[in-house]
Scaffold this motif. Structure first.
Motif, PDB file in Angstrom:
ATOM      1  N   ALA A 167       0.842  -1.197   0.000  1.00 19.58           N
ATOM      2  CA  ALA A 167       0.000   0.000   0.000  1.00 19.58           C
ATOM      3  C   ALA A 167       0.871   1.240   0.000  1.00 19.58           C
ATOM      4  CB  ALA A 167      -0.923   0.003   1.214  1.00 19.58           C
ATOM      5  N   ASP A 168       0.534   2.180  -0.862  1.00 16.84           N
ATOM      6  CA  ASP A 168       1.147   3.502  -0.842  1.00 16.84           C
ATOM      7  C   ASP A 168       0.294   4.371   0.073  1.00 16.84           C
ATOM      8  OD1 ASP A 168       3.258   3.218  -3.017  1.00 16.84           O
ATOM      9  OD2 ASP A 168       1.455   2.587  -4.074  1.00 16.84           O
ATOM     10  N   VAL A 169       0.910   4.858   1.129  1.00 21.69           N
ATOM     11  CA  VAL A 169       0.174   5.545   2.192  1.00 21.69           C
ATOM     12  C   VAL A 169       0.738   6.941   2.372  1.00 21.69           C
ATOM     13  CG1 VAL A 169      -0.404   5.492   4.657  1.00 21.69           C
ATOM     14  CG2 VAL A 169      -0.296   3.346   3.340  1.00 21.69           C
ATOM     15  N   TYR A 170      -0.146   7.906   2.613  1.00 23.81           N
ATOM     16  CA  TYR A 170       0.315   9.253   2.947  1.00 23.81           C
ATOM     17  C   TYR A 170      -0.200   9.612   4.329  1.00 23.81           C
ATOM     18  CZ  TYR A 170       1.928  14.038   2.442  1.00 23.81           C
ATOM     19  OH  TYR A 170       2.621  15.213   2.620  1.00 23.81           O
ATOM     20  N   VAL A 171       0.751   9.928   5.218  1.00 18.51           N
ATOM     21  CA  VAL A 171       0.419  10.413   6.556  1.00 18.51           C
ATOM     22  C   VAL A 171       0.608  11.922   6.552  1.00 18.51           C
ATOM     23  CG1 VAL A 171       1.027  10.352   8.997  1.00 18.51           C
ATOM     24  CG2 VAL A 171       1.079   8.240   7.650  1.00 18.51           C
ATOM     25  N   ASP A 172      -0.459  12.642   6.812  1.00 12.99           N
ATOM     26  CA  ASP A 172      -0.410  14.099   6.760  1.00 12.99           C
ATOM     27  C   ASP A 172       0.611  14.625   7.770  1.00 12.99           C
ATOM     28  OD1 ASP A 172      -2.115  16.523   5.608  1.00 12.99           O
ATOM     29  OD2 ASP A 172      -1.681  16.951   7.711  1.00 12.99           O
ATOM     30  N   ALA A 173       1.482  15.529   7.311  1.00 11.36           N
ATOM     31  CA  ALA A 173       2.569  16.038   8.152  1.00 11.36           C
ATOM     32  C   ALA A 173       2.086  17.076   9.161  1.00 11.36           C
ATOM     33  CB  ALA A 173       3.667  16.634   7.274  1.00 11.36           C
ATOM     34  N   ILE A 174       0.814  17.471   9.089  1.00  8.84           N
ATOM     35  CA  ILE A 174       0.249  18.428  10.045  1.00  8.84           C
ATOM     36  C   ILE A 174      -0.666  17.715  11.041  1.00  8.84           C
ATOM     37  CG2 ILE A 174      -1.187  20.485  10.322  1.00  8.84           C
ATOM     38  CD1 ILE A 174      -0.193  21.370   7.544  1.00  8.84           C
ATOM     39  N   SER A 175      -1.646  16.973  10.528  1.00 14.26           N
ATOM     40  CA  SER A 175      -2.589  16.272  11.401  1.00 14.26           C
ATOM     41  C   SER A 175      -2.040  14.932  11.884  1.00 14.26           C
ATOM     42  CB  SER A 175      -3.909  16.027  10.666  1.00 14.26           C
ATOM     43  OG  SER A 175      -3.734  15.084   9.618  1.00 14.26           O
ATOM     44  N   PHE A 218       5.059   9.018  11.670  1.00 18.05           N
ATOM     45  CA  PHE A 218       5.345   9.129  10.249  1.00 18.05           C
ATOM     46  C   PHE A 218       4.928  10.504   9.743  1.00 18.05           C
ATOM     47  CE2 PHE A 218       4.622   4.312  10.095  1.00 18.05           C
ATOM     48  CZ  PHE A 218       5.977   4.037  10.098  1.00 18.05           C
ATOM     49  N   ASN A 219       5.593  10.934   8.680  1.00 18.82           N
ATOM     50  CA  ASN A 219       5.245  12.173   7.993  1.00 18.82           C
ATOM     51  C   ASN A 219       5.436  11.962   6.502  1.00 18.82           C
ATOM     52  OD1 ASN A 219       4.983  14.260  10.290  1.00 18.82           O
ATOM     53  ND2 ASN A 219       6.960  13.328  10.717  1.00 18.82           N
ATOM     54  N   GLY A 220       4.356  12.085   5.738  1.00 15.12           N
ATOM     55  CA  GLY A 220       4.490  11.980   4.296  1.00 15.12           C
ATOM     56  C   GLY A 220       4.304  10.572   3.769  1.00 15.12           C
ATOM     57  N   HIS A 248       1.863   3.583  -9.736  1.00 11.72           N
ATOM     58  CA  HIS A 248       0.523   3.016  -9.899  1.00 11.72           C
ATOM     59  C   HIS A 248      -0.511   3.894  -9.196  1.00 11.72           C
ATOM     60  CE1 HIS A 248      -2.029  -0.957  -9.895  1.00 11.72           C
ATOM     61  NE2 HIS A 248      -2.648   0.054 -10.479  1.00 11.72           N
ATOM     62  N   ALA A 249      -0.195   4.270  -7.960  1.00 17.27           N
ATOM     63  CA  ALA A 249      -1.108   5.139  -7.215  1.00 17.27           C
ATOM     64  C   ALA A 249      -1.282   6.481  -7.921  1.00 17.27           C
ATOM     65  CB  ALA A 249      -0.567   5.356  -5.797  1.00 17.27           C
ATOM     66  N   TYR A 250      -0.177   7.048  -8.371  1.00 11.77           N
ATOM     67  CA  TYR A 250      -0.245   8.342  -9.060  1.00 11.77           C
ATOM     68  C   TYR A 250      -1.083   8.239 -10.325  1.00 11.77           C
ATOM     69  CZ  TYR A 250       1.251  12.711 -11.196  1.00 11.77           C
ATOM     70  OH  TYR A 250       1.259  13.957 -11.779  1.00 11.77           O
ATOM     71  N   GLY A 251      -0.899   7.144 -11.073  1.00 15.78           N
ATOM     72  CA  GLY A 251      -1.692   6.957 -12.288  1.00 15.78           C
ATOM     73  C   GLY A 251      -3.167   6.791 -12.008  1.00 15.78           C
ATOM     74  N   ALA A 252      -3.492   6.359 -10.782  1.00 15.46           N
ATOM     75  CA  ALA A 252      -4.895   6.194 -10.395  1.00 15.46           C
ATOM     76  C   ALA A 252      -5.460   7.456  -9.756  1.00 15.46           C
ATOM     77  CB  ALA A 252      -5.027   5.017  -9.437  1.00 15.46           C
ATOM     78  N   GLY A 253      -4.641   8.513  -9.697  1.00 15.05           N
ATOM     79  CA  GLY A 253      -5.137   9.786  -9.176  1.00 15.05           C
ATOM     80  C   GLY A 253      -4.858  10.049  -7.714  1.00 15.05           C
ATOM     81  N   VAL A 254      -4.041   9.197  -7.079  1.00 19.53           N
ATOM     82  CA  VAL A 254      -3.683   9.417  -5.676  1.00 19.53           C
ATOM     83  C   VAL A 254      -2.398  10.242  -5.665  1.00 19.53           C
ATOM     84  CG1 VAL A 254      -3.248   8.319  -3.444  1.00 19.53           C
ATOM     85  CG2 VAL A 254      -4.739   7.199  -5.110  1.00 19.53           C
ATOM     86  N   PHE A 256       0.306  12.251  -4.205  1.00 13.28           N
ATOM     87  CA  PHE A 256       1.064  12.623  -3.019  1.00 13.28           C
ATOM     88  C   PHE A 256       1.741  13.981  -3.175  1.00 13.28           C
ATOM     89  CE2 PHE A 256       2.034   8.106  -1.197  1.00 13.28           C
ATOM     90  CZ  PHE A 256       0.676   7.888  -1.036  1.00 13.28           C
ATOM     91  N   PHE A 257       2.098  14.355  -4.402  1.00 11.89           N
ATOM     92  CA  PHE A 257       2.785  15.629  -4.612  1.00 11.89           C
ATOM     93  C   PHE A 257       1.876  16.805  -4.264  1.00 11.89           C
ATOM     94  CE2 PHE A 257       4.524  12.483  -7.561  1.00 11.89           C
ATOM     95  CZ  PHE A 257       5.803  12.400  -7.048  1.00 11.89           C
ATOM     96  N   GLU A 258       0.623  16.676  -4.586  1.00 15.12           N
ATOM     97  CA  GLU A 258      -0.358  17.699  -4.204  1.00 15.12           C
ATOM     98  C   GLU A 258      -0.486  17.763  -2.690  1.00 15.12           C
ATOM     99  OE1 GLU A 258      -4.854  17.273  -4.843  1.00 15.12           O
ATOM    100  OE2 GLU A 258      -4.192  18.448  -6.578  1.00 15.12           O
ATOM    101  N   MET A 259      -0.470  16.600  -2.031  1.00 15.31           N
ATOM    102  CA  MET A 259      -0.569  16.550  -0.570  1.00 15.31           C
ATOM    103  C   MET A 259       0.666  17.170   0.074  1.00 15.31           C
ATOM    104  SD  MET A 259      -2.128  12.702  -0.174  1.00 15.31           S
ATOM    105  CE  MET A 259      -3.405  12.168  -1.343  1.00 15.31           C
TER     106      MET A 259
END
Length: 304
Positions: A167-175, A218-220, A248-254, A256-259
């Protein structure tokens, strides 16, 4: 902007700006990274190689003091993720299911004799990266031979035959919440990661990912590998960085760069777990970069 110790690293040829730096273990490495950040108005920093994670994490406060967002785990979390046996001990203590793991040959043989584990087993370096040295072993004699070869400092794991994924996971660096998770099953794997994957969704997996991340700092971006057996998820390992198959995640619209851009600007990302298409395939293939020797950051580099 990209850094590498080799002038022939392909990424340097496609970066907007590139820098040659010492090996991450050399004295002065972090100071050189800090100098580059200061002189180029860097707003966030991350790494794509596992041995560097613990080094940068130990200096995360220095980056924060410069107004740079460290997309890095906490120092203790970085150490757990890099040492696979320490990860096993810590995660199981926190109630996270993992394959039975040994870092002592005699303890493994005793468990084998008691019937607590059976052959085949899986062996991999305790500090390995990119699947190097990881392999299935079918006989005790071969386990002993590999263990005593001196090639790697191995761990021995229960063999999981129910399938694996990541799984490609993004943990918000603020929350510090898990805000995105893209899960995929592996169809084909090469050295270093999956080359063919297919997306899927399972609320139980998203709950499992949350359970795992709640035990760490974690962050990011993260790459979390897991096994599936009898409908239950087991943690394999955590790479607290972009995964090799994040495309794969990016191609599916997930995205992370925007996040990351949101976090740089002090904006919390909304939770968007499972916001992607199921049964979407990624079929990875090799590409090439062409460059003239005169265009390299070090045109005198030896290439023979």
């Amino acid at each position: 902007m990209a850094t590498d110790l080799a002038a022939t690293a392909p990424a340097l040829a496609v970066a907007d700006k590139a820098f040659l730096v010492p090996r991450v273990t050399e004295p002065g490495y972090v100071e050189e990274i800090i100098r580059i950040c200061r002189e180029n108005d860097i707003k966030a920093i991350t790494t794509l190689i596992d041995p560097e994670i613990t080094i940068l994490s130990a200096n995360a406060d220095r980056f924060r003091e410069m107004g740079i967002l460290p997309l890095l785990p906490g120092e203790d979390s970085a150490k757990y993720c890099f040492d696979k046996y320490q990860l096993y001990k810590y995660a199981t203590r926190k109630g996270i299911p993992m394959p039975l793991t040994f870092h002592d040959l005699d303890e493994f043989k005793q468990a084998l004799a008691r019937g607590e584990i059976s052959l085949p087993v899986f062996m991999k370096p305790v500090n390995g990266s990119g699947s190097v040295g990881a392999h299935r072993v079918d006989a005790l004699e071969h386990v002993e031979n590999d263990w005593n070869s001196g090639d790697y400092d191995y761990i021995i794991q229960e063999y999981m035959d129910g399938g694996d994924g990541d799984a490609d996971v993004y943990v918000d660096a603020i929350s510090h919440r898990v805000v995105a998770a893209f899960s995929k099953r592996k169809i084909e794997t090469r050295i270093g990661g999956a080359s063919k994957t297919i997306s899927f969704k399972d609320p139980k997996l998203f709950e499992f990912i949350q359970q795992v991340c709640d035990c760490f700092t974690f962050n990011g971006p993260l790459d979390i590998d897991f096994f599936i057996r009898d409908g239950k998820y087991y943690l394999s390992e955590i790479n607290p960085r972009f995964g090799g198959a994040y495309l794969h995640a990016y191609g599916a619209g997930v995205n992370f760069f925007e996040m990351i851009a949101n976090n740089i600007n002090g904006i919390e990302n909304p939770i968007q777990l499972g916001n992607y298409e199921e049964d979407l395939l990624m079929l990875m293939y090799d590409d090439v970069v062409f460059a003239r020797r005169s265009d390299l950051l070090d045109p005198n580099v030896q290439v023979l």
